[in-house]
Motif scaffolding. Structure first.
Motif, PDB file in Angstrom:
ATOM      1  N   ARG A  21      51.599  53.487  31.955  1.00 45.41           N
ATOM      2  CA  ARG A  21      52.610  53.184  32.841  1.00 45.41           C
ATOM      3  C   ARG A  21      53.534  54.456  33.307  1.00 45.41           C
ATOM      4  O   ARG A  21      53.931  54.224  34.640  1.00 45.41           O
ATOM      5  N   GLY A  22      53.740  55.261  32.692  1.00 45.50           N
ATOM      6  CA  GLY A  22      54.547  56.318  33.148  1.00 45.50           C
ATOM      7  C   GLY A  22      55.820  55.782  33.678  1.00 45.50           C
ATOM      8  O   GLY A  22      56.660  55.159  33.118  1.00 45.50           O
ATOM      9  N   LYS A  23      56.402  56.148  34.996  1.00 48.92           N
ATOM     10  CA  LYS A  23      57.432  55.666  35.379  1.00 48.92           C
ATOM     11  C   LYS A  23      57.310  54.590  36.166  1.00 48.92           C
ATOM     12  O   LYS A  23      58.294  54.038  36.757  1.00 48.92           O
ATOM     13  N   GLY A  24      56.260  53.885  36.351  1.00 50.99           N
ATOM     14  CA  GLY A  24      55.839  52.767  37.048  1.00 50.99           C
ATOM     15  C   GLY A  24      55.578  51.591  36.321  1.00 50.99           C
ATOM     16  O   GLY A  24      55.977  51.530  35.310  1.00 50.99           O
ATOM     17  N   LYS A  25      55.069  50.642  37.099  1.00 52.49           N
ATOM     18  CA  LYS A  25      54.628  49.495  36.722  1.00 52.49           C
ATOM     19  C   LYS A  25      53.030  49.207  36.975  1.00 52.49           C
ATOM     20  O   LYS A  25      52.425  49.721  37.798  1.00 52.49           O
ATOM     21  N   ILE A  26      52.463  48.396  35.801  1.00 51.25           N
ATOM     22  CA  ILE A  26      50.940  47.871  36.134  1.00 51.25           C
ATOM     23  C   ILE A  26      50.998  46.501  36.135  1.00 51.25           C
ATOM     24  O   ILE A  26      51.122  45.657  35.296  1.00 51.25           O
ATOM     25  N   TYR A  27      50.369  46.167  37.265  1.00 49.11           N
ATOM     26  CA  TYR A  27      49.992  44.883  37.401  1.00 49.11           C
ATOM     27  C   TYR A  27      48.504  44.749  37.429  1.00 49.11           C
ATOM     28  O   TYR A  27      47.766  45.796  37.485  1.00 49.11           O
ATOM     29  N   VAL A  28      48.069  43.392  37.063  1.00 48.89           N
ATOM     30  CA  VAL A  28      46.612  43.182  36.953  1.00 48.89           C
ATOM     31  C   VAL A  28      46.041  42.230  37.975  1.00 48.89           C
ATOM     32  O   VAL A  28      46.481  41.055  38.062  1.00 48.89           O
ATOM     33  N   GLY A  29      45.064  42.787  38.689  1.00 50.85           N
ATOM     34  CA  GLY A  29      44.414  42.030  39.600  1.00 50.85           C
ATOM     35  C   GLY A  29      43.265  41.263  38.925  1.00 50.85           C
ATOM     36  O   GLY A  29      42.298  41.955  38.126  1.00 50.85           O
ATOM     37  N   MET A  30      43.182  40.128  38.918  1.00 58.54           N
ATOM     38  CA  MET A  30      42.325  39.245  38.412  1.00 58.54           C
ATOM     39  C   MET A  30      41.320  38.649  39.587  1.00 58.54           C
ATOM     40  O   MET A  30      41.778  38.474  40.771  1.00 58.54           O
ATOM     41  N   GLY A  31      39.855  39.011  39.472  1.00 59.41           N
ATOM     42  CA  GLY A  31      38.968  38.363  40.469  1.00 59.41           C
ATOM     43  C   GLY A  31      38.698  37.049  40.415  1.00 59.41           C
ATOM     44  O   GLY A  31      37.866  36.402  39.777  1.00 59.41           O
ATOM     45  N   VAL A  32      39.730  35.974  40.973  1.00 61.39           N
ATOM     46  CA  VAL A  32      39.686  34.621  40.797  1.00 61.39           C
ATOM     47  C   VAL A  32      38.310  34.285  41.748  1.00 61.39           C
ATOM     48  O   VAL A  32      37.634  33.238  41.288  1.00 61.39           O
ATOM     49  N   PHE A  33      37.936  35.282  42.778  1.00 56.99           N
ATOM     50  CA  PHE A  33      36.441  34.822  43.515  1.00 56.99           C
ATOM     51  C   PHE A  33      35.320  34.845  42.404  1.00 56.99           C
ATOM     52  O   PHE A  33      34.445  33.983  42.856  1.00 56.99           O
ATOM     53  N   LEU A  34      35.657  35.506  41.311  1.00 62.32           N
ATOM     54  CA  LEU A  34      34.382  35.236  40.376  1.00 62.32           C
ATOM     55  C   LEU A  34      34.403  34.048  39.589  1.00 62.32           C
ATOM     56  O   LEU A  34      33.449  33.490  38.769  1.00 62.32           O
TER      57      LEU A  34
ATOM     58  N   LYS B 225      33.977  38.599  34.540  1.00 61.01           N
ATOM     59  CA  LYS B 225      33.883  37.487  34.105  1.00 61.01           C
ATOM     60  C   LYS B 225      34.052  37.648  32.475  1.00 61.01           C
ATOM     61  O   LYS B 225      33.913  36.668  31.731  1.00 61.01           O
ATOM     62  N   ASP B 226      33.991  38.884  32.076  1.00 59.90           N
ATOM     63  CA  ASP B 226      33.713  39.178  30.677  1.00 59.90           C
ATOM     64  C   ASP B 226      35.165  39.537  30.152  1.00 59.90           C
ATOM     65  O   ASP B 226      36.036  39.975  30.136  1.00 59.90           O
ATOM     66  N   ASN B 227      35.574  38.163  29.351  1.00 62.14           N
ATOM     67  CA  ASN B 227      36.897  38.295  29.021  1.00 62.14           C
ATOM     68  C   ASN B 227      37.307  39.671  28.119  1.00 62.14           C
ATOM     69  O   ASN B 227      38.610  39.922  27.962  1.00 62.14           O
ATOM     70  N   GLN B 228      36.420  39.621  27.056  1.00 59.65           N
ATOM     71  CA  GLN B 228      36.555  40.815  26.060  1.00 59.65           C
ATOM     72  C   GLN B 228      36.770  42.004  27.009  1.00 59.65           C
ATOM     73  O   GLN B 228      37.867  42.970  26.484  1.00 59.65           O
ATOM     74  N   PHE B 229      35.850  42.448  27.812  1.00 57.81           N
ATOM     75  CA  PHE B 229      35.925  43.586  28.505  1.00 57.81           C
ATOM     76  C   PHE B 229      37.371  43.514  29.419  1.00 57.81           C
ATOM     77  O   PHE B 229      38.215  44.753  29.488  1.00 57.81           O
ATOM     78  N   ALA B 230      37.593  42.596  30.097  1.00 56.21           N
ATOM     79  CA  ALA B 230      38.894  42.350  30.646  1.00 56.21           C
ATOM     80  C   ALA B 230      40.008  42.953  29.689  1.00 56.21           C
ATOM     81  O   ALA B 230      41.199  43.756  29.967  1.00 56.21           O
TER      82      ALA B 230
END
Length: 132
Positions: A79-92, A63-68
Motif C-alpha cells: 500500500r505505501g502511502k496510497g490505497k489499493i482497490y481490487v478490480g474484479m472481472g465480472v465479465f468472466l 475465475k480462480d478464487n484461490q488465485f485471486a
C-alpha cells in the motif's frame, strides 16, 4: 522503460494536482508486483510508496478464487502511502453469480480499500442481487 513510465506518471500527477488539487490520480495495474515491474514496467508499489499516485486498481480478472485470494493478499502488503482497490472481472463471471459472490466475499475478507467491478455492461440482475 520503467523509469520513463514513472517519469511520465510523475509529470501527469503533478499537472493534475496543480490544476485540481482535490482530484485523486490512479492507475489500473497488473496485480502481481514482480510481473508488473519486470514485464509491464509498472513500479506501482514504488509509486504508492513515493506518493506519486493516490491509489491503484488491481486488474485481478480471474475465475480462480484461490488465485485471486493469493494475489490480492500479496498485493495489499504494498500500500505505501496510497490505497489499493481490487478490480474484479465480472465479465468472466456474469453467467456464474455464485462464483462472483464467493470471490467478492474472499476479496472483502482481505479488507482492500475498495472493489471495482468490470464492467457495468456485464452486471446481470443475479450479480447485482449479491451486491445488495
Amino acid at each position: 522503460k520503467r523509469q520513463q513510465v514513472t517519469y511520465l506518471l510523475r509529470k501527469i500527477t503533478s499537472l493534475v494536482k496543480v490544476k485540481s488539487p482535490g482530484l485523486a490520480v490512479s492507475c489500473a495495474v497488473i496485480p502481481v508486483t514482480e510481473r508488473a515491474y519486470s514485464n509491464a514496467f509498472q513500479d506501482w508499489s514504488g509509486w504508492l510508496e513515493e506518493g506519486i499516485i493516490d491509489y491503484v486498481v488491481l486488474m485481478s480478472y480471474t475465475k480462480d478464487n484461490q488465485f485471486a485470494k493469493e494475489v490480492v493478499k500479496s498485493s495489499l502488503g504494498h500500500r505505501g502511502k496510497g490505497k489499493i482497490y481490487v478490480g474484479m472481472g465480472v465479465f468472466l463471471m456474469k453467467d456464474n453469480p455464485d462464483l462472483f459472490s464467493n470471490q467478492l466475499r474472499l476479496i472483502n475478507d482481505l479488507v482492500p480499500d475498495g472493489v471495482v467491478l468490470y464492467s457495468i455492461d456485464d452486471l446481470t440482475d443475479q450479480v447485482i442481487g449479491y451486491l445488495n
